[in-house]
Each structure stands twice: as structure tokens, then as C-alpha cells.
Design a protein around this motif. Structure first.
Motif, PDB file in Angstrom:
ATOM      1  N   VAL A   5       0.843  -1.116   0.110  1.00  0.00           N
ATOM      2  CA  VAL A   5      -0.146  -0.110  -0.153  1.00  0.00           C
ATOM      3  C   VAL A   5       0.895   1.147   0.050  1.00  0.00           C
ATOM      4  O   VAL A   5       1.521   1.458   1.028  1.00  0.00           O
ATOM      5  CB  VAL A   5      -0.989   0.128   1.155  1.00  0.00           C
ATOM      6  CG1 VAL A   5      -1.777   1.253   1.274  1.00  0.00           C
ATOM      7  CG2 VAL A   5      -1.770  -1.251   1.328  1.00  0.00           C
ATOM      8  N   SER A   7       1.978   5.371   0.222  1.00  0.00           N
ATOM      9  CA  SER A   7       1.310   6.474   0.659  1.00  0.00           C
ATOM     10  C   SER A   7       1.786   7.650  -0.106  1.00  0.00           C
ATOM     11  O   SER A   7       3.067   7.997  -0.066  1.00  0.00           O
ATOM     12  CB  SER A   7       1.942   6.596   2.039  1.00  0.00           C
ATOM     13  OG  SER A   7       1.712   7.671   2.625  1.00  0.00           O
ATOM     14  N   THR A  37       2.792  -1.923   4.055  1.00  0.00           N
ATOM     15  CA  THR A  37       2.132  -0.673   3.923  1.00  0.00           C
ATOM     16  C   THR A  37       3.204   0.547   4.095  1.00  0.00           C
ATOM     17  O   THR A  37       4.048   0.300   5.008  1.00  0.00           O
ATOM     18  CB  THR A  37       1.076  -0.454   5.097  1.00  0.00           C
ATOM     19  OG1 THR A  37       0.029  -1.517   4.863  1.00  0.00           O
ATOM     20  CG2 THR A  37       0.371   0.654   4.945  1.00  0.00           C
TER      21      THR A  37
END
Length: 203
Positions: A5, A7, A37
């Protein structure tokens, strides 16, 4: 295997890079191809799994690196993980000096990241040394016998400060050097200070 994921809040960090820009971007894309993430911790891009730290990207003057938070548990079949100093217990680095080197190793890098994620999923922990596992050098023991108040002062220091002195003194190969290091820091220890503390703070 699910992808990571990304950012977008970290994009400005990558955009402002002057050194290792191409290498960092490449490492970022490789790491994000794994089940992590993206986050920003300790002023660096950090990649987590279920909120547990897996790997961090950081750069130095002579190399950039991936820092595996529990690297000591990785099998490292290629023998490429580096322990930054002998006092670092859990973390290990993969170091790079060019984008081409990263390209060459990308499948290996991914396999190490995947293994690090599995280690976290399994809940494995690095067996860290306890404070009492650090041996006080013989020369320091002798000085304690000679100056009992030094022993009392040393035992009153925080565990971290005690370890700092033990590391520093023990790292000298010759007894003469170990003794000289002890002499140098006797005033600090008696003042309840760590190696990096300023004695004038007591004034």
C-alpha cells in the motif's frame, strides 16, 4: 502475494532527494511489490505489515540501504546482510551503491522482504541480550576494588549508560588501552554521567 500500500504523503520526501534518488525510487518500487504498507518513521520511509515494522529505506554518504528490523532472524543464504556494529542486536542492512546493483538483486531483495513478513506473521522475536549478559571488563572490576565509590556510582547509572561504558572499554584490544579509557571516564562515572554527557552540566 498481495502488493503493498503506497502512501502519497511520502512522495515529497522522494521528490526532494538529492543523493540516492534513483536508488531510493527503485527500492521503493521493489518493497511495494511485497505485502507491506508504506509509512514514514524516524524521518525515513518505513514499511510495515499489520503495523509491525518490516524494513526501512535509509541513505548514508557511501551507500544506501534497506534496514530489516528483525534481520538477525533472516536465513541470509546469500550472505549479504550486514550488522552495522557489533552492538546492534536485531537489525541488519542490505547495502547498495548503485541502481544497477539493486536491479541485479531485486528478486533476492523481494525474497528477503517476504521472509521478514513471514517472521512477523509467525510472531518471532529476536532474543536480545539482557543487561546482566554484558561482562564487565576485568580492568574495570580491578578499578572498582581500588575505588569502591566508583563501583557504587557505576551501579547507579542507567543500564544504557553502563552498557555504553562496557562496550567502549571492552572494544580496546590491549589492557593498557582499556585502563586508559577507564581513567578518562572516572570523573564522568562518579558524576553519574554517561560517556556523551557534559560534566559541566553539574555546575
Amino acid at each position: 502475494m498481495a502488493s503493498g500500500v503506497k502512501s502519497t504523503k511520502i512522495d515529497p520526501y522522494f521528490n526532494k532527494l538529492k543523493q540516492w534518488k534513483e536508488e531510493f525510487e527503485l527500492l521503493r518500487s521493489i518493497v511495494l511489490d511485497c505485502e507491506v504498507t508504506e509509512d514514514f518513521k524516524w524521518m525515513h520511509p518505513c514499511y510495515t505489515h499489520d503495523n509491525k515494522n518490516i524494513v526501512l529505506i535509509h541513505g548514508f554518504k557511501e551507500y544506501c540501504a534497506l534496514l530489516f528490523h528483525k534481520g538477525a532472524l533472516l536465513k541470509d543464504p546469500h550472505g549479504i546482510l550486514i550488522q552495522q556494529t557489533e552492538n546492534v542486536q536485531a537489525a541488519r542492512q542490505l547495502r547498495f551503491t548503485s541502481a544497477s546493483q539493486i536491479e541485479e538483486l531485486q528478486l533476492i531483495i523481494k525474497s528477503y522482504i517476504d521472509e521478514a513478513i513471514e517472521i512477523e506473521k509467525a510472531g518471532l522475536k529476536v532474543a536480545l541480550k539482557k543487561h546482566e549478559d554484558y561482562a564487565v571488563p576485568e580492568e574495570l572490576h580491578n578499578k572498582f576494588e581500588e575505588i569502591p565509590e566508583l563501583k557504587t556510582a557505576f551501579e547507579g547509572l542507567t543500564p544504557g549508560r553502563q552498557r555504553g561504558y562496557i562496550y567502549y572499554i571492552s572494544s580496546a584490544k590491549q589492557a593498557k588501552t582499556r585502563e586508559a579509557r577507564i581513567e578518562k571516564y572516572i570523573p564522568h562515572i562518579l558524576a553519574g554521567k554517561g560517556m556523551d554527557d557534559d560534566l559541566e552540566d553539574n555546575a
